[in-house]
Design a protein around this motif. Sequence first.
Motif, PDB file in Angstrom:
ATOM      1  N   VAL A 126     100.729  57.425  12.759  1.00 24.02           N
ATOM      2  CA  VAL A 126     102.116  57.540  12.297  1.00 24.02           C
ATOM      3  C   VAL A 126     102.373  58.980  11.881  1.00 24.02           C
ATOM      4  N   LEU A 127     103.648  59.379  11.920  1.00 23.67           N
ATOM      5  CA  LEU A 127     104.012  60.751  11.579  1.00 23.67           C
ATOM      6  C   LEU A 127     104.047  60.946  10.072  1.00 23.67           C
ATOM      7  N   THR A 128     103.562  62.117   9.643  1.00 23.18           N
ATOM      8  CA  THR A 128     103.749  62.508   8.252  1.00 23.18           C
ATOM      9  C   THR A 128     105.200  62.960   8.073  1.00 23.18           C
ATOM     10  N   ASN A 129     105.590  63.244   6.845  1.00 22.24           N
ATOM     11  CA  ASN A 129     106.953  63.736   6.599  1.00 22.24           C
ATOM     12  C   ASN A 129     107.217  65.022   7.360  1.00 22.24           C
ATOM     13  N   LEU A 187     105.156  64.078  19.327  1.00 22.63           N
ATOM     14  CA  LEU A 187     105.512  63.359  18.104  1.00 22.63           C
ATOM     15  C   LEU A 187     106.490  62.220  18.398  1.00 22.63           C
ATOM     16  N   ILE A 188     107.428  62.462  19.315  1.00 21.02           N
ATOM     17  CA  ILE A 188     108.389  61.412  19.687  1.00 21.02           C
ATOM     18  C   ILE A 188     107.678  60.265  20.400  1.00 21.02           C
ATOM     19  N   GLN A 189     106.699  60.614  21.262  1.00 21.53           N
ATOM     20  CA  GLN A 189     105.937  59.566  21.963  1.00 21.53           C
ATOM     21  C   GLN A 189     105.183  58.692  20.966  1.00 21.53           C
ATOM     22  N   ILE A 190     104.595  59.316  19.918  1.00 19.15           N
ATOM     23  CA  ILE A 190     103.874  58.542  18.902  1.00 19.15           C
ATOM     24  C   ILE A 190     104.839  57.646  18.141  1.00 19.15           C
ATOM     25  N   GLN A 191     106.030  58.153  17.836  1.00 18.56           N
ATOM     26  CA  GLN A 191     107.041  57.350  17.157  1.00 18.56           C
ATOM     27  C   GLN A 191     107.420  56.119  17.979  1.00 18.56           C
ATOM     28  N   GLN A 192     107.412  56.281  19.306  1.00 17.66           N
ATOM     29  CA  GLN A 192     107.795  55.184  20.207  1.00 17.66           C
ATOM     30  C   GLN A 192     106.645  54.239  20.492  1.00 17.66           C
ATOM     31  N   GLY A 193     105.459  54.513  19.898  1.00 17.99           N
ATOM     32  CA  GLY A 193     104.312  53.635  20.065  1.00 17.99           C
ATOM     33  C   GLY A 193     103.559  53.848  21.358  1.00 17.99           C
ATOM     34  N   ARG A 194     103.786  54.949  22.009  1.00 18.15           N
ATOM     35  CA  ARG A 194     103.093  55.227  23.275  1.00 18.15           C
ATOM     36  C   ARG A 194     101.780  55.948  23.005  1.00 18.15           C
ATOM     37  N   ASN A 195     100.838  55.796  23.924  1.00 20.70           N
ATOM     38  CA  ASN A 195      99.529  56.417  23.782  1.00 20.70           C
ATOM     39  C   ASN A 195      99.560  57.840  24.315  1.00 20.70           C
ATOM     40  N   ILE A 196      98.825  58.733  23.610  1.00 17.36           N
ATOM     41  CA  ILE A 196      98.665  60.111  24.086  1.00 17.36           C
ATOM     42  C   ILE A 196      97.178  60.441  24.104  1.00 17.36           C
ATOM     43  N   GLY A 197      96.833  61.559  24.715  1.00 19.73           N
ATOM     44  CA  GLY A 197      95.435  61.926  24.897  1.00 19.73           C
ATOM     45  C   GLY A 197      94.722  62.243  23.589  1.00 19.73           C
ATOM     46  N   LYS A 209     107.698  64.102  10.999  1.00 25.02           N
ATOM     47  CA  LYS A 209     109.031  63.530  11.233  1.00 25.02           C
ATOM     48  C   LYS A 209     110.087  64.628  11.326  1.00 25.02           C
ATOM     49  N   THR A 210     109.954  65.650  10.486  1.00 24.12           N
ATOM     50  CA  THR A 210     110.906  66.774  10.528  1.00 24.12           C
ATOM     51  C   THR A 210     110.827  67.490  11.864  1.00 24.12           C
ATOM     52  N   TYR A 211     109.620  67.780  12.337  1.00 31.27           N
ATOM     53  CA  TYR A 211     109.446  68.510  13.601  1.00 31.27           C
ATOM     54  C   TYR A 211     109.913  67.676  14.793  1.00 31.27           C
ATOM     55  N   SER A 212     109.776  66.333  14.698  1.00 32.65           N
ATOM     56  CA  SER A 212     110.235  65.482  15.811  1.00 32.65           C
ATOM     57  C   SER A 212     111.760  65.518  15.945  1.00 32.65           C
TER      58      SER A 212
END
Length: 500
Positions: free
Chosen positions: A69-72, A145-155, A75-78
Motif C-alpha cells: 500500500v502507498l504511504t502518505n 504507484l497508480i498500478q499498486i493502488q489499482q491492485g496490479r502486480n509489478i516487478g 499517495k501524494t506522488y501518485s
Amino acid sequence: MECGVRRSRSVRMAEEAILGYLEKNEEITDSGEFAAERGIDHNDVVNVIKSLHGFRYVDAQDIKRETWVLTNEGKTYSTVGSPEVQLFLAIPPEGISKEDLQKKLDPSLFKIACAQAAKNKWVDMGKQLISRKVQHVDDKVKDLLIQIQQGRNIGSDEIKALKARKLIVPQTWKGYSLKKGPNYAPKRKQVVTDLTRENFQSGEWKDLEFKEYNYTAKGQPLEGGNLHPLLKVRSQLKQIFLCMGFEEMPTNNFVESSFWNFDALFQPQQHPARDSHDTFFLETPSTTKELPEDYVARVKQVHESGGYESRGYAYDWKREEANKNLLRTHTTAVSSRMLYQLAKKPFAPKKYFSIDRVFRNEAVDRTHLAEFHQIEGLVCDRGLTLSDLIGVLHDFFSRLGMTKLKFKPAYNPYTEPSMEIFSYHEGFKKWVEVGNSGMFRPEMLQPMGLPEDVQVIAWGLSLERPTMILYGIDNIRDLFGHKVDLGLIKKNPICRLGID
C-alpha cells in the motif's frame, strides 16, 4: 440512524449473496474477489462469514496475502507526480539557476528531486546553471504507484526501489475461502433466545428453534480495585519488621521543618543537601512556628561549639535556617522526633521502623524520581556496637531472601561509623548496593537528653529498588508515577518474601 440502516442492509445483502452462491456452487475460493465482483464491502462479507461459520452454515478457511500500500508520501506522488519529474518540468529549455529553481519547488522535495533526476541523467547540475539533458521524460514512479493502488502486480525490482524510497509499505490482507457447513441452508433460520408467555398461548413454541445455550461462555469480567506492586512489597516488609518486634513510627507529616530534617541530625547548615537544588522548600507556609526551645538551644550549642567529646562545626548557626519548611528528604526526620520523645521519659529500649514517601529535587531518569519511598529501621538500647548492627542487618535482609551481604565504610553527617550495604544478586551475578546504615552520633543523641550509654543503630533503603528487582522492572517510571501502565497494576503477581 440512516447510516445504521444502510449498514444493516449491506450486511443482509452480503449474507444473501454468500448463501445464494453456495446453493449452486461448491466453494467461494476468495472472499475478497467475491466482494469486489458484487460491489459489497469486504468488511461486511468478513463479518457475515464469521457469524455463519459460528452457526456452522459454512466452513471457512483463512487466506492471507502480502500486499503493498502507498504511504502518505506515495499517495501524494501518485497524484501530483514524482519529485524528479516536478523538477524536470520546472526547468525551462534555456536552463535556470539553482536559487530560482529552489523557489519553484517545495523545499522538502528539492534535495530528493535533484538526486533522482541526476541519477536518471535527466539534468545537468552545473555550478551556475541547471539545464535539461533530455527533452522528454516519463514519470515511471507515478505510473507504478497508480498500478499498486489499482491492485496490479509489478516487478520485484520496482517494488524494492519504491520501498527504499519509503513510498510503499507491506500490508497483510486477510480473507476467507468458504464451503457449505453441516448446518447449511439457503436462508438463515431465525433462532429464538427467549421463551415468552405469548409463545405458550399461541402454541408456536412447538415449532420454534431455540439458540443453543453456551455453558462455557465467560461472564462479564468484574472490575475491582487492585493493589500496586509497591503496596504488596511494603505490606510484606511491614510484616517482617513486626515479626522482628519493631514498632511502626507515625509518618503522616510530609512537610517537615529544616530543624527536624537536618539540624537535629547534626547536619550542618552549609551542607549541600540543604541547597534548593536538592531539597523542595515550601513557599507557604515558609517557616515553622513551634520548636522545643530548650532542645533548639542544645542543638545550636553542639553545632557551633561542640560538646560530648566533639568540636562541632565551628560556625554561626542560624535559627531562620532551622525554621524553614520543606518536603522531608528522608524519614530519619521522623526518627529524630521519636527519639526526642523517648528521651523525655524514663529510658526503655525501643525498636522502631517506618516505610513512607520522601522527596528530593533530583533529575528524573530510569532509576531516579523526585519522590520515592524510604524504608528505615532503628534499635535504641544500652551498649549497642557495630557488631549488633551487622547482626541485625543479616537477620533483616535474610528475611528478604538476601543471605550474602558485605559492608563498605561510608560517610553520613549523623552516623559514625557508617556503612553501605551490598548483597550478591544471583540473577545479575554481581554485588548490588541495597542500603545504608550506621550508628547515630552522640552529637545527635545526647542533646535530646538520652543517657550517655544509650546507642542507636539504624539502616535505610528504598522501597522501589527491591520492588523493581522482584517484578523485573528496569525503569522506575514504569513502576511509580503518571506513566504507569494500568495493566501492570491489574495483573502483577502476589509478593511473597521469605518470612521466618
